[in-house]
Design a protein around this motif. Structure first.
Motif, short mmCIF file in Angstrom:
data_model
loop_
_atom_site.label_atom_id
_atom_site.label_comp_id
_atom_site.label_asym_id
_atom_site.label_seq_id
_atom_site.Cartn_x
_atom_site.Cartn_y
_atom_site.Cartn_z
N THR A 299 0.65 -1.27 -0.01
CA THR A 299 -0.13 0.05 0.01
C THR A 299 0.77 1.31 -0.10
OG1 THR A 299 -0.17 -0.01 2.33
CG2 THR A 299 -1.90 -1.05 1.15
N GLY A 425 -6.35 -0.84 1.91
CA GLY A 425 -6.41 -0.85 0.28
C GLY A 425 -6.71 -2.16 0.37
N ILE A 427 -5.50 -5.16 -1.40
CA ILE A 427 -4.37 -5.87 -2.01
C ILE A 427 -4.46 -7.44 -1.95
CG2 ILE A 427 -2.74 -4.15 -1.00
CD1 ILE A 427 -2.14 -5.82 1.19
#
Length: 445
Positions: A299, A425, A427
């Motif tokens: 991130t 985020g 991912i």
């Protein structure tokens, strides 16, 4: 960190080369737009001689092997014999279907290449589509980020400070396992070494550290002055040790030593280190710290949240993660900021007290172990909600994409460790690609 990857467009000259050239040009443009560290050939590699001329002197960290046209298995065999790196296999969509000539026959070539990869026992990533397809760009991007992380792990010094408390052995790491499975270098010291360093500092020597902390944390003046000064001493000791020894992540013993032998918790120190892009876990959970490093790397340096799942709301479809007060100050809600407090059990400060701010996409994960000692990866996604502090300490409330109830029930039944990482985020694809490269079993929830 040095990183480069190869674009290897393999094929034979008996197909429609005008169509192949167009795909080659578009593919080069795409790869350069995703990550400009790509090394590309000056032409399509339409013979084994041209393939060798391009790859024989290269030592890439990743390779995108594309069937620009059909190529038999000998091409991939030579790639694998020559290069020792993760591979993404890319099949091009047939550009025209008009009842006439087969222009590329990329897909049949992919079957030949994948058959060789399977025979070699090599895990690989795979994508099907044209260079202009967004899903192709996304797949290549996630695989490249995972490959960069794989290289970064080989340069990582991860520090284990002290031993895990009794009953917390799940976080204890072995240097041999850390280097052979992840490539990282594990360093270990006793907590008393940093405590002794902290005790040696004068008030004047820690003044700048206290000033920095006051800019990050509100309410330090409400904590006992002696504890605040001792916290600043710990901050200086940890930060200087990290800088001197090139530490990229750390796990630290916390209770009972820092309460009994030093009189001040280390929680707020770890919080600030997390803000300084040194992923730092408590309770000496080294695989937790490793997971935090992975999440932060993917991130672009954003701090992760490290904590226990402590509450589940079936109706809201949420899981609350919490810990005593080590979350990065920058994760705090803007209406409260990162507040100083005292430890919920020991009543000694400073710790951090806040709820985390909302985040539209988060990833819950951790590197863990199965009962036979093999490593595995927990993986789930969701949204961090706009929720105030849930309990004394720091907390984050995640609405999971799938059933929160099933996540809790199945992860408990499957024996997962009680510490998890929440990355700010989505991912998921990068973590799955990394797990494939490291041969980790993935359990998605």
């Amino acid at each position: 960190m040095k990183f480069n990857y190869l674009y290897i467009p393999i094929g034979v000259p008996t197909f429609h080369l005008e169509s192949a050239q167009k795909e080659f040009d578009k593919s080069v443009a795409l790869l350069k737009s995703v990550d400009d560290s790509v090394v590309v050939p000056s032409e399509m590699l339409l013979s084994l001689d041209k393939l060798h001329a391009f790859i024989d002197d290269k030592k890439p960290d990743f390779a995108v092997v594309q069937n620009i046209t059909f190529a038999n298995g000998a091409y991939m065999t030579e790639v694998l014999r020559t290069l020792d790196c993760p591979v993404l296999l890319w099949t091009l969509k047939e550009p025209v279907i008009d009842g006439g000539r087969l222009r590329l026959n990329s897909l049949t070539g992919a079957y030949s290449a994948a058959n060789v990869l399977h025979a070699f026992g090599r895990p690989f990533e795979y994508v099907f589509g044209a260079p202009q397809d967004e899903e192709v760009k996304a797949k290549i991007s996630s695989a490249l980020k995972a490959a960069r992380l794989r290289v970064a792990l080989k340069h990582l010094n991860i520090l284990q400070i002290g031993h895990t408390p009794q009953g917390f052995g799940f976080g204890r790491a072995l240097d041999s396992e850390m280097v052979t499975k992840f490539g990282a270098n594990l360093l270990s010291i006793e907590a008393r070494e940093l405590i002794d360093m902290a005790k040696s500092y004068t008030d004047e020597e820690v003044a700048e550290y206290l000033k920095d902390a006051e800019a990050r944390i509100t309410g330090l003046h409400d904590i006992k002055a002696e504890n605040v000064k001792d916290f600043a001493r710990l901050y200086k000791a940890y930060k200087e040790y990290v800088e001197k020894n090139n530490i990229g992540a750390l796990s630290s013993r916390c209770w009972p030593d820092f309460f009994t032998a030093f009189g001040t918790p280390v929680c707020a120190v770890l919080a600030i280190l997390n803000d300084l892009e040194i992923p730092s876990s408590c309770e000496a959970d080294t695989y937790g710290a490793l997971s935090m490093y992975m999440g932060s790397f993917l991130t672009d340096g954003r701090p992760t949240f490290f904590g226990d799942p402590v509450s589940m709301d079936k109706d809201e479809n949420t899981v609350t993660f919490w810990h005593c007060g080590t979350a990065a100050c920058s994760l705090a809600r803007e209406d409260t900021g990162a507040r100083a407090g005292v430890h919920c059990n020991r009543k000694i400060g400073p710790t951090l007290e806040f709820g985390c701010k909302a985040e539209p996409r988060v990833t819950i994960f951790r590197v863990g172990k199965k009962s036979n000692g093999e490593f595995r990866l927990f993986l789930a996604t969701g949204e961090a909600l706009d929720k105030p502090q849930q309990f004394l300490g720091t907390s984050i409330v995640v609405k999971t994409d799938d059933s929160a109830k099933a996540l809790v029930e199945n992860s408990v039944k499957n024996g997962w460790e009680p510490h998890f990482v929440v990355a700010m985020g989505d991912i998921k694809e990068e973590m799955k690609a990394l797990a494939n490269m490291l041969r980790l079993e993935v359990e998605e929830f």
